[in-house]
Design a protein around this motif. Structure first.
Motif, PDB file in Angstrom:
ATOM      1  N   VAL A 138     -24.913  33.425   4.964  1.00 49.78           N
ATOM      2  CA  VAL A 138     -24.725  32.002   4.687  1.00 49.78           C
ATOM      3  C   VAL A 138     -23.382  31.850   3.984  1.00 49.78           C
ATOM      4  N   GLN A 139     -22.453  31.160   4.628  1.00 49.18           N
ATOM      5  CA  GLN A 139     -21.078  31.099   4.143  1.00 49.18           C
ATOM      6  C   GLN A 139     -20.699  29.692   3.706  1.00 49.18           C
ATOM      7  N   ASN A 140     -20.032  29.609   2.545  1.00 52.44           N
ATOM      8  CA  ASN A 140     -19.447  28.345   2.102  1.00 52.44           C
ATOM      9  C   ASN A 140     -18.163  28.091   2.879  1.00 52.44           C
ATOM     10  N   THR A 141     -18.055  26.925   3.495  1.00 50.29           N
ATOM     11  CA  THR A 141     -16.860  26.631   4.273  1.00 50.29           C
ATOM     12  C   THR A 141     -15.643  26.506   3.363  1.00 50.29           C
ATOM     13  N   ARG A 142     -14.524  26.542   3.980  1.00 49.72           N
ATOM     14  CA  ARG A 142     -13.234  26.482   3.297  1.00 49.72           C
ATOM     15  C   ARG A 142     -13.191  25.321   2.296  1.00 49.72           C
ATOM     16  N   GLY A 143     -12.762  25.648   1.066  1.00 51.18           N
ATOM     17  CA  GLY A 143     -12.578  24.623   0.047  1.00 51.18           C
ATOM     18  C   GLY A 143     -13.851  24.157  -0.630  1.00 51.18           C
ATOM     19  N   ARG A 144     -14.977  24.847  -0.391  1.00 52.61           N
ATOM     20  CA  ARG A 144     -16.255  24.404  -0.952  1.00 52.61           C
ATOM     21  C   ARG A 144     -16.931  25.533  -1.712  1.00 52.61           C
ATOM     22  N   GLY A 171     -16.370  27.573  -4.221  1.00 53.95           N
ATOM     23  CA  GLY A 171     -15.709  28.843  -4.508  1.00 53.95           C
ATOM     24  C   GLY A 171     -14.893  29.404  -3.368  1.00 53.95           C
ATOM     25  N   SER A 172     -15.082  28.925  -2.141  1.00 55.65           N
ATOM     26  CA  SER A 172     -14.233  29.371  -1.037  1.00 55.65           C
ATOM     27  C   SER A 172     -12.857  28.727  -1.168  1.00 55.65           C
ATOM     28  N   GLU A 173     -11.842  29.505  -0.887  1.00 58.28           N
ATOM     29  CA  GLU A 173     -10.469  29.033  -1.060  1.00 58.28           C
ATOM     30  C   GLU A 173     -10.069  28.058   0.045  1.00 58.28           C
ATOM     31  N   GLY A 174      -8.966  27.343  -0.224  1.00 59.34           N
ATOM     32  CA  GLY A 174      -8.391  26.456   0.771  1.00 59.34           C
ATOM     33  C   GLY A 174      -8.814  25.017   0.564  1.00 59.34           C
ATOM     34  N   LEU A 175      -8.357  24.163   1.468  1.00 62.90           N
ATOM     35  CA  LEU A 175      -8.663  22.737   1.437  1.00 62.90           C
ATOM     36  C   LEU A 175      -9.809  22.451   2.395  1.00 62.90           C
ATOM     37  N   TRP A 176     -10.845  21.780   1.880  1.00 61.14           N
ATOM     38  CA  TRP A 176     -11.899  21.344   2.791  1.00 61.14           C
ATOM     39  C   TRP A 176     -11.531  19.989   3.367  1.00 61.14           C
ATOM     40  N   TYR A 177     -11.480  19.922   4.680  1.00 65.73           N
ATOM     41  CA  TYR A 177     -11.268  18.671   5.392  1.00 65.73           C
ATOM     42  C   TYR A 177     -12.256  18.688   6.540  1.00 65.73           C
ATOM     43  N   PRO A 178     -13.089  17.650   6.692  1.00 66.75           N
ATOM     44  CA  PRO A 178     -14.189  17.725   7.653  1.00 66.75           C
ATOM     45  C   PRO A 178     -13.756  18.226   9.030  1.00 66.75           C
ATOM     46  N   PHE A 179     -14.354  19.324   9.440  1.00 62.55           N
ATOM     47  CA  PHE A 179     -14.300  19.861  10.798  1.00 62.55           C
ATOM     48  C   PHE A 179     -12.975  20.533  11.192  1.00 62.55           C
ATOM     49  N   VAL A 180     -11.871  20.219  10.514  1.00 64.13           N
ATOM     50  CA  VAL A 180     -10.554  20.604  11.014  1.00 64.13           C
ATOM     51  C   VAL A 180     -10.383  22.115  11.115  1.00 64.13           C
ATOM     52  N   TYR A 181     -10.865  22.869  10.125  1.00 66.85           N
ATOM     53  CA  TYR A 181     -10.650  24.310  10.109  1.00 66.85           C
ATOM     54  C   TYR A 181     -11.827  25.099  10.689  1.00 66.85           C
ATOM     55  N   GLU A 182     -12.868  24.389  11.102  1.00 67.90           N
ATOM     56  CA  GLU A 182     -14.124  25.092  11.383  1.00 67.90           C
ATOM     57  C   GLU A 182     -14.109  25.926  12.653  1.00 67.90           C
ATOM     58  N   ALA A 183     -13.308  25.561  13.644  1.00 67.49           N
ATOM     59  CA  ALA A 183     -13.271  26.354  14.874  1.00 67.49           C
ATOM     60  C   ALA A 183     -12.743  27.757  14.580  1.00 67.49           C
ATOM     61  N   ALA A 228     -12.308  13.382  -2.479  1.00 62.26           N
ATOM     62  CA  ALA A 228     -12.616  13.055  -1.079  1.00 62.26           C
ATOM     63  C   ALA A 228     -11.408  12.371  -0.448  1.00 62.26           C
ATOM     64  N   PRO A 229     -10.275  13.071  -0.353  1.00 60.64           N
ATOM     65  CA  PRO A 229      -9.053  12.427   0.157  1.00 60.64           C
ATOM     66  C   PRO A 229      -9.175  11.996   1.612  1.00 60.64           C
ATOM     67  N   PHE A 230     -10.091  12.613   2.364  1.00 57.66           N
ATOM     68  CA  PHE A 230     -10.256  12.314   3.788  1.00 57.66           C
ATOM     69  C   PHE A 230     -10.892  10.954   4.029  1.00 57.66           C
ATOM     70  N   LEU A 231     -11.497  10.332   3.010  1.00 62.28           N
ATOM     71  CA  LEU A 231     -12.088   9.015   3.202  1.00 62.28           C
ATOM     72  C   LEU A 231     -11.025   8.010   3.626  1.00 62.28           C
ATOM     73  N   LYS A 232      -9.830   8.143   3.102  1.00 59.40           N
ATOM     74  CA  LYS A 232      -8.738   7.251   3.484  1.00 59.40           C
ATOM     75  C   LYS A 232      -8.490   7.313   4.977  1.00 59.40           C
ATOM     76  N   ASP A 233      -8.533   8.509   5.542  1.00 62.50           N
ATOM     77  CA  ASP A 233      -8.283   8.658   6.976  1.00 62.50           C
ATOM     78  C   ASP A 233      -9.427   8.084   7.798  1.00 62.50           C
ATOM     79  N   VAL A 234     -10.669   8.293   7.345  1.00 68.40           N
ATOM     80  CA  VAL A 234     -11.823   7.752   8.073  1.00 68.40           C
ATOM     81  C   VAL A 234     -11.733   6.233   8.139  1.00 68.40           C
ATOM     82  N   LEU A 235     -11.382   5.585   7.030  1.00 71.06           N
ATOM     83  CA  LEU A 235     -11.300   4.131   7.005  1.00 71.06           C
ATOM     84  C   LEU A 235     -10.076   3.631   7.754  1.00 71.06           C
ATOM     85  N   HIS A 236      -8.975   4.343   7.639  1.00 79.24           N
ATOM     86  CA  HIS A 236      -7.744   3.898   8.287  1.00 79.24           C
ATOM     87  C   HIS A 236      -7.838   4.015   9.805  1.00 79.24           C
ATOM     88  N   HIS A 237      -8.483   5.074  10.292  1.00 78.66           N
ATOM     89  CA  HIS A 237      -8.609   5.267  11.738  1.00 78.66           C
ATOM     90  C   HIS A 237      -9.892   4.586  12.213  1.00 78.66           C
TER      91      HIS A 237
END
Length: 583
Positions: free
Chosen positions: A76-82, A84-96, A226-235
């Motif tokens: 069971v792995q914590n995704t990027r940025g969540r 204790g995992s390093e990096g920036l978490w941004y929904p779905f972008v790094y998951e592939a 939650a910086p990605f909320l701006k993008d969800v609302l803007h797009h």
């Protein structure tokens, strides 16, 4: 039967915070659950942004423990940025890429036999499809549960309308997760006060918070958590931002068997059958195309993996058959493909729970080949307002008829009453159907049962006196005792009537034929029950209120009352299209 009652024969040991390094050097943390005494085990991988140990107390038997106890090395792995995992978490972008790396890393772990399966729900389901499309060498099969497919059409937005309650409660939860261990206690307290139910993980926000305009103020409220909320609302229209994670464009790259799990009261109700059919048609190899299966149950978004009844589905208990242990179902699938020969599909391609009869049934395809798509036409004498009005549904096409009219006031929206969202399910619609801004069309009581199984559509001829508005439809089963059970619902935002990526204003007082998909269902309307359709212009706070001004969704502050008209005559025959399955 509880999860611990289903434990397997193996004792389980746990390793915490095991580091995996991604291709770009980020260190992601995983917990590993090992079946003791197994030298070379198949591996199951789950990736989550919600915390690998959420609800995982030292004495709690978890889903990961369950699989390990049955002989699977489980990661069971914590995704990027969540968490204790390093990096920036941004929904779905790094998951592939991260998902690919996690699968190949897990194949090389000590005690692994190199055969990998994946599991997880919602976000944890979508990441499985994204990783599978990268075709990692050691991936054998996946079991995604209630995954979104088209992020704009059916997830953050629903045919142009923002999933307001879900979006804000989701980002509030993620913001609080990002502040775990933070010394900014005041900020945490301010965010916690927004919850309507502090005990809920994805609690809806308080009503006054949900009504706040403009929506852009939420960007500052959540801040850098939650910086990605701006993008969800803007797009707020479809386009390249959303296409990056639109799996419809990647299904042909997937080459593994999958068991797709979904439910009738799930926000991903549309998506699960689309994944199933899309991979049956477009997966890379004949073996992958022939080894797709789908299960659709009566639950809401948080499925019951093991519980005595189908609680969590609202006001109706669907009985003992609904209490299926989904971990046992998934285990049987993994055993077939990871421990067995995996040559043939181990179950019927489609298994659906038929509500009303409250039983499971196996089928060969979706929609069912024997379906007869049947039109029920809207009728009235011009007074279909409320359930006491004169609105009817019949199989007879309309002649000359007066339209039905109502006023939609964004400051007095129709409240959400159950449906397809987290915490949703069945709820009595009678109170809403007593409002004058709700049109109600009811068929006569059934002389015999009728089964409705498949996708539902509404062709609605409607007009508004402004440049934009919404039309919302709910399909119901009216019980003899007066209980009005919601079966399916849908929305269309007028400006998106022809295109999701090129919205255009409506022309005031011009009638348009609007398609309102209501999703998928399997339900038997019993003898003595009545089929009912309600039509209105809001479902708040599930969807954001259309202000009727045409202003951008993230910036709108003013509202106006809209005059709405629904037509049902020989030139504009509004009709409900039901997938009727012959007895």
């Amino acid at each position: 039967m509880s999860l611990s009652d289903q434990r397997g024969p193996f004792a389980v040991s746990r390793e915490r915070d095991v580091i995996m390094v991604t291709r770009d050097g980020k260190r992601l943390l995983s917990d590993i659950y090992r079946p003791e005494g197994v030298e070379a085990a198949p591996v199951l991988v789950r990736r989550t942004p919600y915390g690998s140990r959420k609800n995982d107390l030292a004495d709690k038997f978890t889903e990961a423990d369950f699989y390990a106890s049955h002989g699977y090395l489980t990661v069971v792995q914590n995704t990027r940025g969540r968490f204790g995992s390093e990096g920036l978490w941004y929904p779905f972008v790094y998951e592939a890429n991260d998902g690919y790396d996690a699968i190949e890393w897990a194949a090389r772990l000590p005690g692994s036999n190199g055969r990998i399966g994946t599991f997880g729900q919602s976000y944890g389901a979508l990441v499985q499809y994204l990783a599978a499309a990268q075709r990692p060498e050691h991936l054998i099969t996946c079991v995604p549960v209630s995954a979104p497919l088209a992020a704009f059409e059916n997830y953050w937005y629903q045919r142009g309308a923002l999933e307001l309650n879900w979006t804000l409660s989701y980002f509030l939860n993620m913001a609080l997760g990002a502040l775990t261990g933070s010394e900014d206690a005041d900020r945490v307290a301010r965010l916690e006060k927004l919850k309507a139910d502090p005990s809920m993980r994805f609690s809806p926000l308080r009503d006054e918070a949900l009504r706040h305009l403009p929506l852009t103020d939420w960007i500052d409220a959540f801040g850098d958590t939650a910086p990605f909320l701006k993008d969800v609302l803007h797009h707020s229209a479809d386009g390249a931002y959303w296409w990056a994670v639109d799996l419809r464009r990647q299904l042909r790259n997937i080459d593994v068997p999958m068991l797709h799990l979904g439910s009738w009261y799930d926000i991903a109700n549309w998506d699960t059958p689309q994944y199933f059919n899309g991979l049956r048609e477009h997966a890379m190899s004949a073996r992958a195309r022939e080894n797709q299966a789908m299960i659709m149950g009566p639950w809401a978004h948080l499925l019951p993996y093991s519980q005595p009844t189908s609680k969590g589905t609202g006001d109706i208990d669907f009985g003992p058959e609904a209490a299926t242990s989904l971990v046992a179902v998934q285990l049987a699938w993994f055993d077939h493909y990871l421990k067995g020969d995996g040559r043939d599909l181990p179950r019927a391609p489609v298994r659906v729970f038929v509500m009303g009869e409250n039983r499971w049934r196996d089928e060969a395809q979706w929609p069912l080949e024997r379906t007869t798509f049947t039109a029920l036409y809207l009728h009235s004498g011009g007074s279909a307002n409320t359930a006491a009005g004169d609105g009817t549904l019949t199989t007879v096409a309309p002649g000359p008829e007066d339209p039905d009219r109502y006023h939609y006031d964004p400051d007095n929206p129709v409240p959400t009453a159950g449906g397809r969202y987290v915490g949703g399910g069945v709820h009595d619609q009678a109170k809403n159907q007593a409002r004058p801004d709700v049109l109600v069309y009811t068929a006569p009581p059934r002389d015999s049962p009728i089964e409705i199984t498949g996708p539902i559509d509404l062709s609605l001829h409607a007009a508004t006196d402004g440049v934009d508005t919404d039309f919302v439809a709910v399909l119901c089963d009216v019980h003899p005792d007066g209980f009005v059970q919601n079966l399916a619902e849908g929305i269309v935002r007028g400006r998106f009537r022809d295109s999701f990526d090129d919205p255009q204003p409506m022309r005031p007082d011009v009638a348009y034929e609007l398609r309102v998909p209501l999703g998928n269902v399997s339900h038997v309307v019993a003898a003595g029950h009545r089929i009912r359709l309600q039509v209105t212009s809001s479902n708040f706070p599930r969807w954001d209120r259309n202000t009727n001004t045409g202003d951008p969704i993230d910036q709108a502050t003013r509202t106006r009352v809209a005059g709405q008209s629904v037509f049902h005559d020989e030139l504009r025959p509004s009709r409900l299209i039901l997938p009727v399955v012959p007895a």
